[in-house]
Design a protein around this motif. Structure first.
Motif, PDB file in Angstrom:
ATOM      1  N   ASP A 121     -60.679  64.606  38.039  1.00 11.70           N
ATOM      2  CA  ASP A 121     -62.037  64.065  37.937  1.00 11.70           C
ATOM      3  C   ASP A 121     -62.792  64.383  39.232  1.00 11.70           C
ATOM      4  OD1 ASP A 121     -61.591  62.026  39.935  1.00 11.70           O
ATOM      5  OD2 ASP A 121     -60.373  61.015  38.410  1.00 11.70           O
ATOM      6  N   PRO A 122     -64.130  64.248  39.219  1.00 13.57           N
ATOM      7  CA  PRO A 122     -64.943  64.653  40.374  1.00 13.57           C
ATOM      8  C   PRO A 122     -64.469  64.024  41.686  1.00 13.57           C
ATOM      9  CG  PRO A 122     -66.361  64.186  38.510  1.00 13.57           C
ATOM     10  CD  PRO A 122     -64.974  63.823  38.084  1.00 13.57           C
ATOM     11  N   ASP A 123     -64.012  62.765  41.658  1.00 14.39           N
ATOM     12  CA  ASP A 123     -63.540  62.092  42.873  1.00 14.39           C
ATOM     13  C   ASP A 123     -62.312  62.778  43.461  1.00 14.39           C
ATOM     14  OD1 ASP A 123     -65.266  60.111  43.533  1.00 14.39           O
ATOM     15  OD2 ASP A 123     -63.719  58.528  43.492  1.00 14.39           O
ATOM     16  N   THR A 124     -61.359  63.071  42.585  1.00 16.16           N
ATOM     17  CA  THR A 124     -60.129  63.741  43.024  1.00 16.16           C
ATOM     18  C   THR A 124     -60.476  65.102  43.619  1.00 16.16           C
ATOM     19  OG1 THR A 124     -59.071  62.674  41.153  1.00 16.16           O
ATOM     20  CG2 THR A 124     -57.811  64.397  42.275  1.00 16.16           C
ATOM     21  N   ILE A 125     -61.364  65.816  42.941  1.00 16.87           N
ATOM     22  CA  ILE A 125     -61.748  67.143  43.430  1.00 16.87           C
ATOM     23  C   ILE A 125     -62.382  67.018  44.815  1.00 16.87           C
ATOM     24  CG2 ILE A 125     -63.283  69.120  43.033  1.00 16.87           C
ATOM     25  CD1 ILE A 125     -62.884  68.673  40.020  1.00 16.87           C
ATOM     26  N   ARG A 126     -63.264  66.004  44.994  1.00 13.78           N
ATOM     27  CA  ARG A 126     -63.905  65.860  46.299  1.00 13.78           C
ATOM     28  C   ARG A 126     -62.874  65.607  47.386  1.00 13.78           C
ATOM     29  NH1 ARG A 126     -67.403  61.845  45.575  1.00 13.78           N
ATOM     30  NH2 ARG A 126     -66.152  60.429  46.842  1.00 13.78           N
ATOM     31  N   LYS A 127     -61.895  64.732  47.076  1.00 16.00           N
ATOM     32  CA  LYS A 127     -60.847  64.442  48.068  1.00 16.00           C
ATOM     33  C   LYS A 127     -60.076  65.713  48.432  1.00 16.00           C
ATOM     34  CE  LYS A 127     -60.125  59.643  46.916  1.00 16.00           C
ATOM     35  NZ  LYS A 127     -59.609  59.023  45.678  1.00 16.00           N
ATOM     36  N   LYS A 128     -59.750  66.507  47.434  1.00  7.96           N
ATOM     37  CA  LYS A 128     -58.981  67.725  47.701  1.00  7.96           C
ATOM     38  C   LYS A 128     -59.807  68.719  48.525  1.00  7.96           C
ATOM     39  CE  LYS A 128     -55.721  67.569  43.819  1.00  7.96           C
ATOM     40  NZ  LYS A 128     -55.338  68.134  42.502  1.00  7.96           N
ATOM     41  N   VAL A 129     -61.066  68.879  48.171  1.00 10.36           N
ATOM     42  CA  VAL A 129     -61.920  69.852  48.875  1.00 10.36           C
ATOM     43  C   VAL A 129     -62.169  69.393  50.314  1.00 10.36           C
ATOM     44  CG1 VAL A 129     -64.211  70.904  48.947  1.00 10.36           C
ATOM     45  CG2 VAL A 129     -62.980  70.749  46.767  1.00 10.36           C
ATOM     46  N   ARG A 130     -62.301  68.071  50.501  1.00 10.18           N
ATOM     47  CA  ARG A 130     -62.533  67.533  51.851  1.00 10.18           C
ATOM     48  C   ARG A 130     -61.428  67.935  52.825  1.00 10.18           C
ATOM     49  NH1 ARG A 130     -65.810  62.540  52.785  1.00 10.18           N
ATOM     50  NH2 ARG A 130     -67.778  63.069  51.761  1.00 10.18           N
ATOM     51  N   LYS A 182     -68.834  70.978  51.797  1.00  8.58           N
ATOM     52  CA  LYS A 182     -67.663  70.757  50.944  1.00  8.58           C
ATOM     53  C   LYS A 182     -68.039  69.910  49.728  1.00  8.58           C
ATOM     54  CE  LYS A 182     -63.864  70.964  54.291  1.00  8.58           C
ATOM     55  NZ  LYS A 182     -63.052  70.148  55.208  1.00  8.58           N
ATOM     56  N   ASP A 183     -68.877  68.890  49.967  1.00 11.81           N
ATOM     57  CA  ASP A 183     -69.256  68.025  48.846  1.00 11.81           C
ATOM     58  C   ASP A 183     -70.059  68.800  47.807  1.00 11.81           C
ATOM     59  OD1 ASP A 183     -67.898  65.983  49.955  1.00 11.81           O
ATOM     60  OD2 ASP A 183     -69.645  64.832  50.634  1.00 11.81           O
ATOM     61  N   LEU A 184     -70.860  69.751  48.287  1.00  9.88           N
ATOM     62  CA  LEU A 184     -71.587  70.606  47.349  1.00  9.88           C
ATOM     63  C   LEU A 184     -70.605  71.439  46.521  1.00  9.88           C
ATOM     64  CD1 LEU A 184     -74.214  71.902  46.245  1.00  9.88           C
ATOM     65  CD2 LEU A 184     -74.036  73.601  48.080  1.00  9.88           C
ATOM     66  N   LEU A 185     -69.624  72.027  47.219  1.00 11.52           N
ATOM     67  CA  LEU A 185     -68.610  72.833  46.517  1.00 11.52           C
ATOM     68  C   LEU A 185     -67.871  71.977  45.485  1.00 11.52           C
ATOM     69  CD1 LEU A 185     -66.903  75.386  46.091  1.00 11.52           C
ATOM     70  CD2 LEU A 185     -65.411  74.616  47.945  1.00 11.52           C
ATOM     71  N   ALA A 186     -67.460  70.763  45.927  1.00 12.28           N
ATOM     72  CA  ALA A 186     -66.725  69.871  45.025  1.00 12.28           C
ATOM     73  C   ALA A 186     -67.548  69.583  43.770  1.00 12.28           C
ATOM     74  CB  ALA A 186     -66.368  68.574  45.748  1.00 12.28           C
ATOM     75  N   ARG A 187     -68.870  69.367  43.933  1.00 16.15           N
ATOM     76  CA  ARG A 187     -69.729  69.106  42.775  1.00 16.15           C
ATOM     77  C   ARG A 187     -69.764  70.319  41.847  1.00 16.15           C
ATOM     78  NH1 ARG A 187     -73.180  66.570  46.308  1.00 16.15           N
ATOM     79  NH2 ARG A 187     -74.609  68.336  46.382  1.00 16.15           N
ATOM     80  N   ARG A 188     -69.884  71.508  42.451  1.00 19.75           N
ATOM     81  CA  ARG A 188     -69.937  72.728  41.640  1.00 19.75           C
ATOM     82  C   ARG A 188     -68.636  72.922  40.859  1.00 19.75           C
ATOM     83  NH1 ARG A 188     -74.104  71.907  41.953  1.00 19.75           N
ATOM     84  NH2 ARG A 188     -75.845  72.824  43.128  1.00 19.75           N
ATOM     85  N   ILE A 189     -67.497  72.671  41.549  1.00 18.89           N
ATOM     86  CA  ILE A 189     -66.206  72.807  40.857  1.00 18.89           C
ATOM     87  C   ILE A 189     -66.113  71.780  39.734  1.00 18.89           C
ATOM     88  CG2 ILE A 189     -63.686  72.607  41.092  1.00 18.89           C
ATOM     89  CD1 ILE A 189     -63.924  73.678  43.930  1.00 18.89           C
ATOM     90  N   ALA A 190     -66.458  70.546  40.058  1.00 19.49           N
ATOM     91  CA  ALA A 190     -66.396  69.476  39.050  1.00 19.49           C
ATOM     92  C   ALA A 190     -67.275  69.824  37.848  1.00 19.49           C
ATOM     93  CB  ALA A 190     -66.813  68.151  39.665  1.00 19.49           C
ATOM     94  N   ASP A 191     -68.489  70.349  38.113  1.00 23.15           N
ATOM     95  CA  ASP A 191     -69.387  70.740  37.015  1.00 23.15           C
ATOM     96  C   ASP A 191     -68.737  71.801  36.132  1.00 23.15           C
ATOM     97  OD1 ASP A 191     -71.236  69.026  37.984  1.00 23.15           O
ATOM     98  OD2 ASP A 191     -72.585  70.561  38.826  1.00 23.15           O
TER      99      ASP A 191
END
Lengths: 238, 238
Positions: A121-130, A182-191
């Protein structure tokens, strides 16, 4: 499948298999690992049987599997030469992005713990990208960045291709910080994964449907495979 | 069978197979022959699957097959070590005469044209034995012979063991000529094959019976093999 593997083994020269990069790699690691077996040496032959038993024409693979597919095509050629033109040589289908690195820059792998899953989910992705390492030369937020040595930027090139020029500029001119980037990237991946995630969720809620698809596919494949094996036994005069 | 071969291939190290005398022989002859294949390299594994799928405990073999049987035992040990004690190690059963040379002294083989068949009638056997080369040092009928360098005498030792002392004496003292000696051998061989020839003739006259035996055996074997494969899949958690 096992039967076709056995017949293909009769036409696959050992020297072709010994030259396989994956096999050579394994042999080098032998000191610490299990001894290399006939089964491992013959793995590309098994893959070949898997593909051609259903007359596979196009095989979606990663770049690292290309030598195996080439070997498969050679085995098919040799079989056809010896027993008559029967199988088609399968072709590789590479995706636009040939290789997607993990969050540490290495090959993405469950066992490395560096993978982003289709189900994240988007949260997990953000944590990983961070946790990703960025440009080591950019120490302060005000320092200009170097996208060409930043793994986050490599992934932006894949996931944010439309705005890539802006991402690059913002980084070079220190208009954007690494966390923000990174947060931008995480959003793009999540999308990009949103529709996969939804599809997966729908399927998981309807377990009978998955089993139905499996059963149906199995039936379809078995019918083709049975016909192939009957043909092959004929060609081999068995 | 093909399925069991596939599983055994996963535990059979390539190095064990490369050390096989029959494989090494083939590799030496490579220049003029077909390239050596994965199937040929794995032939002892296939033999092993053949034996253990019916839990064979005793395998009647010629001396030249002993390395293969030893390899089979090693594969069984490794399988048992990895997946639990299931298969028994098969043992070799050598006949009293371990090796029966052809009429030219080489290994008996159809392709060498030097073989005496179980189906040969006494006349055919006499013709074949007449062509054998005897003691090259005995030029005239009156010269004393040297049984220790005579192939005919080697076969007398097998087929005329009861009167072997007399055969040797007659030869050394030139009381008997080579043709006479060969005809005696031919009679002894023909006698020893008489019951085989009769049995073969009876069976050939009653073709239905042979097919019946095949069908019966096939059914028996399939039942055992099916049970073995179910057990093996269980052990392998497939």
């Amino acid at each position: 499948m096992a039967e076709l593997f056995l017949y293909l083994a009769m036409v696959a020269p050992v020297s072709w298999l010994e030259r396989c990069p994956t096999y050579k790699e394994q042999v080098v690691q032998l000191a610490s690992k299990e001894v290399s077996t006939l089964g491992f040496l013959g793995y590309p032959v098994l893959q070949c049987a898997d593909i051609i038993i259903v007359h596979g024409e196009i095989v979606p693979v990663g770049e690292d599997q290309l030598p195996h597919l080439e070997l498969c095509r050679e085995i098919v050629r040799r079989f056809n030469f010896l027993y008559g033109d029967y199988f088609k040589e399968p072709e590789a289908l590479l995706s636009e992005v040939k290789r997607l690195p993990g969050t540490d820059g290495r090959k993405m792998s469950k066992s490395y713990g560096n993978a982003i899953y289709l189900s994240d989910d988007p949260d997990t992705i953000r944590k990983k990208v961070r946790q990703m390492i960025t440009d080591p030369q950019r120490i302060y937020r005000t320092d200009p960045g170097h996208p060409e040595i930043c793994l986050v930027f490599d992934l932006h090139e894949i996931y944010s291709s439309e705005e890539i020029a802006k991402v690059e500029e913002d980084c070079r001119e220190a208009r954007i910080g690494c966390t923000q980037c990174k947060d931008l990237l995480a959003r793009r991946i999540a999308d990009s994964l949103a529709s996969f995630r939804q599809k997966r969720k729908d399927l998981l809620e309807d377990e009978g449907r998955i089993e139905g698809i499996f059963a149906q596919s199995r039936e379809k494949v078995l019918k083709i495979a049975d016909k192939t094996m009957a043909d092959v036994r004929n060609l081999l005069k068995l």
